[in-house]
Write a protein that holds these residues in place. Structure first.
Motif, PDB file in Angstrom:
ATOM      1  N   UNK A 261       0.708  -1.339   0.039  1.00 56.78           N
ATOM      2  CA  UNK A 261      -0.016   0.223   0.086  1.00 56.78           C
ATOM      3  C   UNK A 261       0.865   1.207  -0.161  1.00 56.78           C
ATOM      4  N   UNK A 262       2.008   1.268  -0.389  1.00 53.58           N
ATOM      5  CA  UNK A 262       2.862   2.243  -0.356  1.00 53.58           C
ATOM      6  C   UNK A 262       3.665   3.020   0.999  1.00 53.58           C
ATOM      7  N   UNK A 263       3.307   2.031   2.310  1.00 48.44           N
ATOM      8  CA  UNK A 263       3.372   2.524   3.370  1.00 48.44           C
ATOM      9  C   UNK A 263       5.061   2.037   3.749  1.00 48.44           C
ATOM     10  N   UNK A 264       5.848   2.758   4.376  1.00 44.94           N
ATOM     11  CA  UNK A 264       7.101   2.447   4.897  1.00 44.94           C
ATOM     12  C   UNK A 264       6.923   1.575   6.019  1.00 44.94           C
ATOM     13  N   UNK A 265       7.855   0.365   6.009  1.00 43.18           N
ATOM     14  CA  UNK A 265       7.731  -0.543   7.438  1.00 43.18           C
ATOM     15  C   UNK A 265       8.988  -1.331   7.486  1.00 43.18           C
TER      16      UNK A 265
END
Length: 676
Positions: A261-265
């Motif tokens: 979803x394009x989230x940094x993790x």
């Protein structure tokens, strides 16, 4: 075995539930909370080949009372890192329970906002860099049928750099999607720093990388995958590190991942130069920068190592440069996309990568005769070093004071399980008076492998071991507590060959509590003020922080409960410090003094022992013991002040409050961090 929940932000490690761990046998029953708005569930059954079965799965709506209780629990979990220190300060440290949670949950997005440069910071960096001269970075990017939007984002991340002295060298390896080359060509027409070429026939990632490398004219080579992105300040930070270390030949940074979803993790904060970890896994990862003349001198990328072409390259590069030319730049400079088929998404996704890595490491290790095989998980490796011939005699020094049953368990486990052919056991009797212990000592002296010597003075761990070292016959000394139990028969077969590798001064083992939780996996300097045990209280078979709990690695120190060292090195240092560190921290101090002599300490998970901690000498529970302990703490802080705050085997972005390798809530701003 992990269960991922997606309620709004997609799947991420932050919301995963650990159902089971490697090595578990039998059924697992688990109840976990599903948030409102749950959209999807994903089960990752295993990271290893092997059978599994999924039984009953049910989702039940909770009543208002249960929802209220779970809400309160969630609030507590999010705030306990702030409340816990105050609570235990009021109750007294001695009352702190043994069981502690591992890996505090810190919202990574909130944490990022507190430590990374703002847009204003980036604008100021860009204005400053535009006025300054600096090295040119040639960024190499092989391309083959990427998702077009991701490729554009990757190229855009380079064009947005605050540092202007770069060129992007792209080789399209005969992509069958026509829009790929069209897009690359159009961008190259608008940006003169893009150097592009195209293969007519697909030749693989190593060949495409080599072709892109031929276009490079910069002072340093950097590497970027076609679907990943660079932080806007990435090259600026590398240039700053080169001003700090002008002789640097290889630099690498921390990294994180971008989920579906394009989230940094999943941020990966790495240690400084760690040769033993590099021989277990390519921890350099991204972002990697190498001086161009070094890349050219070792022959660049080689055919036949596709999938691990970067690992093959760095292994040859580190052989060609000095250790002090390898520099770690703290801070996340690279975002690794968890796209379909990427090893960022699933370890081992690229079938040929792991065999190529084994081949590269095997060639690297061939001169010393080491054998390379599969590691504990995909993309990891195990190196078995050759045993010196003849096998050196190991003197196992075991101090005891009325050890009783614990001493018997320790000695019997050594005699019964140890496969190593050459050892003696040296029991150091420290004023034993217990009839049971005295009877054991008499019995053990009948075994030709065991000797008993007397230390008739008040307990002083350093002095006891120093006496043992003088009496020892072996060329190798092993400090061992009387409250440990050997679990693996080849423990010395693993530790001794590592001790004889160039530059190694000490070797430590993996110690566990009787209930199977981790007691010791190497020492972290600065934790609790002086030092703490990495991964304390983790489950025995947990992989740990990016595999660190199952991979051999360089550490700053290991515990004296099981510490292997050459007798010559021990005596050259004058042994343990029996004046200033009679009981606590003498092992840490010893390892740090080894490091002053350019000898590193190695921890290995392949030697396992149980540790019934402090059974023999008890806790710091009297005024005299507390006073002595406070003096030892102060000595360590005075003697090793700078090192305690800058553990090169750790990372400044990780906590010094706990031993769980979680994010530091007091981490300095990235712009305040120096390379190391």
């Amino acid at each position: 075995m992990k269960l991922y929940r997606d309620s709004r932000g997609g799947f991420s490690e932050r919301t995963q539930v650990l159902l089971g761990i490697a090595g578990h046998r039998g059924e697992i029953e688990c109840v976990c909370f599903m948030p409102l708005g749950l959209r999807r569930l994903r089960l990752d059954p295993t990271e290893h080949a092997g059978p599994f079965s999924l039984g009953c799965l049910s989702i039940t709506s909770l009543g208002l009372a249960d929802q209220f209780i779970l809400t309160l629990r969630g609030i507590y979990r999010r705030t306990r890192h702030r409340l816990s220190p105050l609570y235990w300060q009021l109750r007294g440290v001695a009352n702190r329970p043994l069981l502690q949670p591992y890996q505090r949950i810190v919202d990574y997005r909130d944490w990022v906002n507190s430590v990374e440069p703002t847009e204003d910071d980036c604008d100021r960096m860009a204005m400053k860099a535009a006025k300054e001269e600096g090295p040119t970075f040639s960024i190499v990017m092989p391309v083959y049928n990427p998702e077009l939007a991701q490729l554009i984002e990757a190229i855009a991340s380079v064009m947005a750099q605050t540092y202007p002295h770069w060129e992007l060298c792209i080789c399209d390896d005969a992509s069958t999607e026509p829009d790929v080359w069209t897009q690359i060509s159009e961008l190259a027409e608008r940006e003169p720093r893009l150097k592009v070429q195209r293969h007519v026939v697909n030749g693989g990632i190593a060949r495409a990388s080599s072709a892109a490398l031929t276009s490079a004219t910069g002072d340093y080579i950097a590497f970027l995958d076609q679907d990943d992105t660079l932080a806007r300040w990435a090259l600026d930070r590398m240039a700053r590190a080169l001003r700090q270390f002008p002789e640097a030949a290889l630099l690498y940074s921390d990294e994180d991942k971008i989920d579906e979803n394009g989230q940094r993790c999943e941020p990966h904060f790495k240690p400084a130069w760690n040769p033993d970890l590099l021989h277990s896994i390519n921890y350099f990862g991204h972002m990697l920068v190498v001086r161009r003349d070094v890349v050219e001198a070792v022959g660049g990328f080689r055919a036949g190592f596709d999938g691990s072409q970067d690992y093959d390259l760095v292994l040859r590069c580190v052989d060609a440069i000095r250790p002090d030319q390898i520099v770690h730049v703290p801070g996340v400079l690279y975002h690794w996309r968890k796209s379909h088929g990427s090893t960022a998404q699933v370890l081992g996704a690229k079938a040929g990568a792991h065999p190529s890595g084994i081949a590269a490491l095997s060639e690297h290790m061939a001169p010393i005769g080491a054998h390379v095989s599969d590691g504990p998980f995909p993309t990891s490796y195990r190196v078995r070093y050759p045993m010196p011939s003849p096998a050196p005699l190991v003197s196992i020094m075991i101090p005891t004071r009325d050890g009783g049953d614990a001493l018997e368990r320790c000695i019997d486990s050594i005699l019964r399980r140890t496969l190593y052919p050459a050892y003696e056991i040296l029991i150091i009797d420290n004023q034993c008076a217990d009839p049971r212990t005295l009877s054991l000592l008499s019995r053990y002296q009948l075994d030709r492998r065991v000797r008993v010597i007397s230390y008739d003075a008040p307990f002083n761990f350093s002095a006891v071991n120093n006496l043992g070292a003088k009496e020892a016959i072996g060329d190798v000394l092993l400090m061992l507590n009387d409250d440990v139990e050997v679990l693996t028969g080849d423990w010395l077969n693993e530790m001794v060959p590592r001790l004889y590798q160039p530059g190694v001064g000490a070797v430590g083992a993996k110690l566990m509590y009787p209930d199977g939780r981790i007691q010791h996996a190497g020492v972290i300097l600065g934790v609790g003020g002086v030092a703490g045990h990495s991964h304390k209280y983790y489950p025995r078979h947990h992989l740990g922080y990016f595999g660190r709990l199952v991979l051999p690695q360089t550490v700053s120190a290991v515990t004296g409960a099981c510490l292997l060292v050459k007798k010559a090195d021990y005596l050259a240092l004058g042994g343990l410090d029996e004046v200033n560190l009679a009981v606590a921290f003498n092992d840490v101090d010893f390892c740090l003094r080894l490091a002053e002599r350019k000898l590193r300490t190695v921890w290995t998970p392949y030697a396992e022992l149980l540790h019934f901690e402090s059974l023999s000498r008890g806790q710091e529970d009297t005024p005299e013991k507390r006073l002595r302990f406070a003096a030892e703490v102060q000595y360590m802080k005075t003697r090793w002040r700078d090192l305690l705050l800058h553990d090169r085997s750790y990372n400044p972005c990780l906590t010094l409050e706990h031993e769980d390798l979680s994010l530091s809530l007091e981490a300095p701003h990235y712009l305040q961090l120096d390379a190391r």
